[in-house]
Design a protein around this motif. Structure first.
Motif, mmCIF file in Angstrom:
data_model
loop_
_atom_site.group_PDB
_atom_site.id
_atom_site.type_symbol
_atom_site.label_atom_id
_atom_site.label_comp_id
_atom_site.label_asym_id
_atom_site.label_seq_id
_atom_site.Cartn_x
_atom_site.Cartn_y
_atom_site.Cartn_z
ATOM 1 N N ASP A 449 0.497 -1.257 0.381
ATOM 2 C CA ASP A 449 0.030 0.205 0.044
ATOM 3 C C ASP A 449 0.633 1.451 -0.121
ATOM 4 O O ASP A 449 2.155 1.140 0.697
ATOM 5 C CB ASP A 449 -0.928 -0.144 1.398
ATOM 6 N N LYS A 450 0.334 2.108 -0.359
ATOM 7 C CA LYS A 450 1.075 3.029 -0.602
ATOM 8 C C LYS A 450 2.036 3.805 0.511
ATOM 9 O O LYS A 450 2.933 4.571 0.842
ATOM 10 C CB LYS A 450 -0.151 4.274 -1.331
ATOM 11 N N ARG A 478 2.970 7.439 -6.201
ATOM 12 C CA ARG A 478 1.628 8.094 -6.975
ATOM 13 C C ARG A 478 1.654 7.586 -8.298
ATOM 14 O O ARG A 478 0.457 6.689 -8.545
ATOM 15 C CB ARG A 478 1.376 9.912 -7.173
ATOM 16 N N TYR A 481 0.944 3.609 -8.701
ATOM 17 C CA TYR A 481 -0.105 3.222 -8.861
ATOM 18 C C TYR A 481 -0.859 3.137 -9.672
ATOM 19 O O TYR A 481 -2.128 2.450 -9.787
ATOM 20 C CB TYR A 481 -0.305 3.879 -7.239
ATOM 21 N N LEU A 524 -4.955 -3.745 -7.181
ATOM 22 C CA LEU A 524 -3.526 -3.563 -6.635
ATOM 23 C C LEU A 524 -3.217 -4.318 -4.937
ATOM 24 O O LEU A 524 -2.190 -4.377 -5.368
ATOM 25 C CB LEU A 524 -3.398 -1.786 -5.677
ATOM 26 N N SER A 525 -4.634 -3.895 -4.405
ATOM 27 C CA SER A 525 -4.245 -4.776 -3.126
ATOM 28 C C SER A 525 -5.267 -6.513 -3.046
ATOM 29 O O SER A 525 -5.164 -6.623 -2.275
ATOM 30 C CB SER A 525 -4.666 -3.740 -2.068
#
Ligand code: SF4
Ligand code: SF4
Length: 574
Positions: A449-450, A478, A481, A524-525
């Motif tokens: 995660d960012k 940024r 992602y 993404l996650s």
């Protein structure tokens, strides 16, 4: 029409040597587009290879297009001037086939932009019988074509040298027989290595995962990657020489593919099996380069793995030329290679341990240990190279806080070593957030995660801030992602891409995702289950999915996978 833009293209062409230019109307035109600036695109060896291949083909005239600089884009738009080719200043929409060479996910936005500037309908479904056919090849667009599937009619899966001739023959035959666009696409889909997304229907389950991908109208069940079996039959070097390019080099490819099995590396999996070009053929290319008096840029996945690297270095320097390399592995670097680079004026030696701790290097199967880094540094210092650079990733699967400590510790110890051995230069850490890629063992894993990535990056920066001559360059999390969504995106992301471009480009991507009711975190996650159907499921890179999953399990168990070797049949490619 802004006539000055036309003149600027002519001036650009006048600064080049080696281009092809056929009089209008004498051959069938093919637009070869690099979706970034001329400055970047002309350093892309793949572009030179395809340009040469198509222009040598009887009856084809291949002309180049690039994304104009920002201030020029405004001039194209304000004067309604269509984007024109470099060679004959012909508008993009006048080309029957437009082929994009796509190397990076973030360039997908430029693909759309270029079609708009060329007055070509962006959406594939809106293009009719008289509109150009849009195709795409190149690494990331072909390992997961889906995020571009709303825009591109057909994808080249694998190496263009062995696919494009058959593709063009099928295209010419279909056109000569008056085939409709639909029929043309069906026939192109029969060419080995050609993927026509419109001929595959994607179905989703209630959770938004792909439930099934159904081939339509006789399209093949799977599209197999095609690759060159004997590199010597396809010499690969710079064709058009110009000063106006990112790496002012004469590029020569020494090898293709890599047999090291680093588990994060898409290129390592998708360009298998590793192949070397013979020294004789490379030396011939070096002699061809003599007339341009340029530095030779050796290209290949891991240059130091080339079995005759020392002899090649001697030959290049013996011809009075200098050289540069794209990358080398710290465990196979030789004294001859480092000395040759130093004699060629190299000021910074780059090494890619990718991770700071022994554990993480085992996870990714990098095979580079600390002693290799110190040994490479020894060679560099002895050859008088003052600066060193490390490529590192953060946010890799199974990474913990102590693995970040290990990066900080490694940087400190390498800098101590430089100082103790008289290397007064700078140590640069080039740090990128890890992005899981299709067709790798980490395709199942979530992207870190960012917030965690930002915290870890900040910790590295703060810990090393006071250390003189350690410099940190980090890619913007940024952008990573957006890249992460595009990397493993499905067909729904293709519509988001087009919409984001309507709204202003990459910066509007999040908004376009929201409008489409898609959650970036879904891409993404999410930890994928072993049986996940991926958007790229209908492509066949030659190795089995179960093999990749086994590699993921080995990563978790910190188990080593040995490199490719003659007689091996492990993954299915050979
Ligand atoms: S050495 Fe590893 S990272 Fe480098 S190209 Fe080969 S597989 Fe990829
Ligand atoms: S079969 Fe073996 S040698 Fe061939 S690409 Fe796969 S791992 Fe490498």
């Amino acid at each position: 029409m802004d006539w000055e833009l036309k003149k600027e293209l002519k001036d650009q062409l006048a600064r080049e040597e080696g281009y092809y230019r056929y009089a209008a109307g004498t051959r069938e035109r093919f637009a070869l587009v690099y979706p970034n600036s001329y400055f970047v695109g002309m350093s892309n060896l793949g572009l030179h290879i395809i340009y040469d291949l198509l222009n040598r083909r009887a009856g084809t005239a291949c002309e180049r297009f690039f994304l104009p600089e920002k201030k020029k884009i405004a001039r194209y738009e304000n004067t309604k001037t269509p984007l024109m080719s470099l060679e004959n200043q012909t508008p993009l929409a006048d080309f029957p086939v437009i082929g994009f060479a796509v190397s990076f996910e973030m360039d997908y936005f430029n693909v759309v932009r270029i079609l708009e500037l060329g007055h070509v309908k962006v959406r594939a479904v809106e293009r009719g019988e008289r509109d150009p056919l849009v195709i795409a090849g190149g690494p990331c667009a072909t390992f997961n074509p889906e995020p571009l599937s709303a825009v591109v009619d057909a994808f080249i899966i694998g190496e263009g040298e062995v696919i494009l001739p058959a593709f063009m023959d099928a295209y010419d035959a279909a056109k000569a027989e008056g085939a409709t666009r639909e029929e043309l696409l069906r026939r192109l889909a029969q060419v080995p290595g050609v993927y026509v997304p419109a001929l595959y229907e994607h179905h989703y389950d209630a959770d938004g995962r792909i439930a099934d991908i159904v081939p339509l109208s006789g399209a093949p069940e799977h599209v197999s990657r095609q690759w060159v079996k004997n590199l010597d039959e396809w010499p690969a070097h710079t064709v058009v020489v110009t000063e106006d390019t990112e790496f002012n080099l004469y590029l020569i490819e020494t090898a293709r593919g890599c047999g090291r099995h680093c588990r994060f590396c898409m290129a390592g999996y998708c360009f298998r099996v590793p192949r070397n070009r013979s020294l004789d053929v490379i030396n011939e290319e070096v002699r061809d380069a003599l007339q341009y008096k340029k530095r030779i840029g050796l290209m290949g996945a891991a240059i130091s793995d080339y079995p005759e690297i020392d002899a090649l270095c001697k030959d290049i320097l013996g011809e009075g030329l200098s050289m540069s390399v794209a990358s080398f592995r710290a465990d196979s670097v030789t004294q001859e290679l480092v000395e040759s680079l130093a004699k060629s004026g190299l000021q910074t030696l780059t090494m890619a341990p990718e991770a700071g701790s022994k554990k993480m290097r085992a996870v990714i199967n990098k095979g580079i240990e600390e002693e290799h880094l110190f040994h490479s540094m020894d060679l560099g210092i002895a050859a008088g190279i003052p600066n060193y650079r490390l490529y590192l990733m953060i946010g890799l699967p199974f990474e913990e806080e102590e693995d970040i400590d290990a990066i900080i510790d490694l940087a400190n110890r390498l800098k101590d070593y430089m100082e103790a051995h008289g290397a007064k230069g700078r140590l640069t850490l080039s740090i990128n957030p890890f992005i899981p890629k299709p067709f790798t063992p980490f395709q199942w894993k979530p992207m870190c995660d960012k917030k965690t990535v930002e915290q870890r990056l900040k910790r590295i920066e703060q810990s090393l801030r006071r250390r003189k001559h350690i410099h940190i360059i980090a890619e913007s999390p940024r952008e990573s992602y957006v890249q992460g969504v595009l990397s493993r995106g499905d067909r729904r992301v293709a519509d988001v891409l087009v919409r984001a471009c309507e709204l202003g480009g990459a910066k509007a991507f999040k908004r376009a995702m929201k409008e489409a009711g898609l959650d970036p975190l879904f891409y993404l996650s999410r930890e994928r289950t072993e049986d996940e159907i991926f958007p790229w499921e209908r492509l066949d890179m030659g190795f089995r999915k179960a093999y990749l999953y086994q590699e993921l399990e080995k990563a978790a168990a910190l188990e080593r996978t040995i490199p490719c070797f003659a007689g091996c049949h492990r993954c299915g490619v050979c």
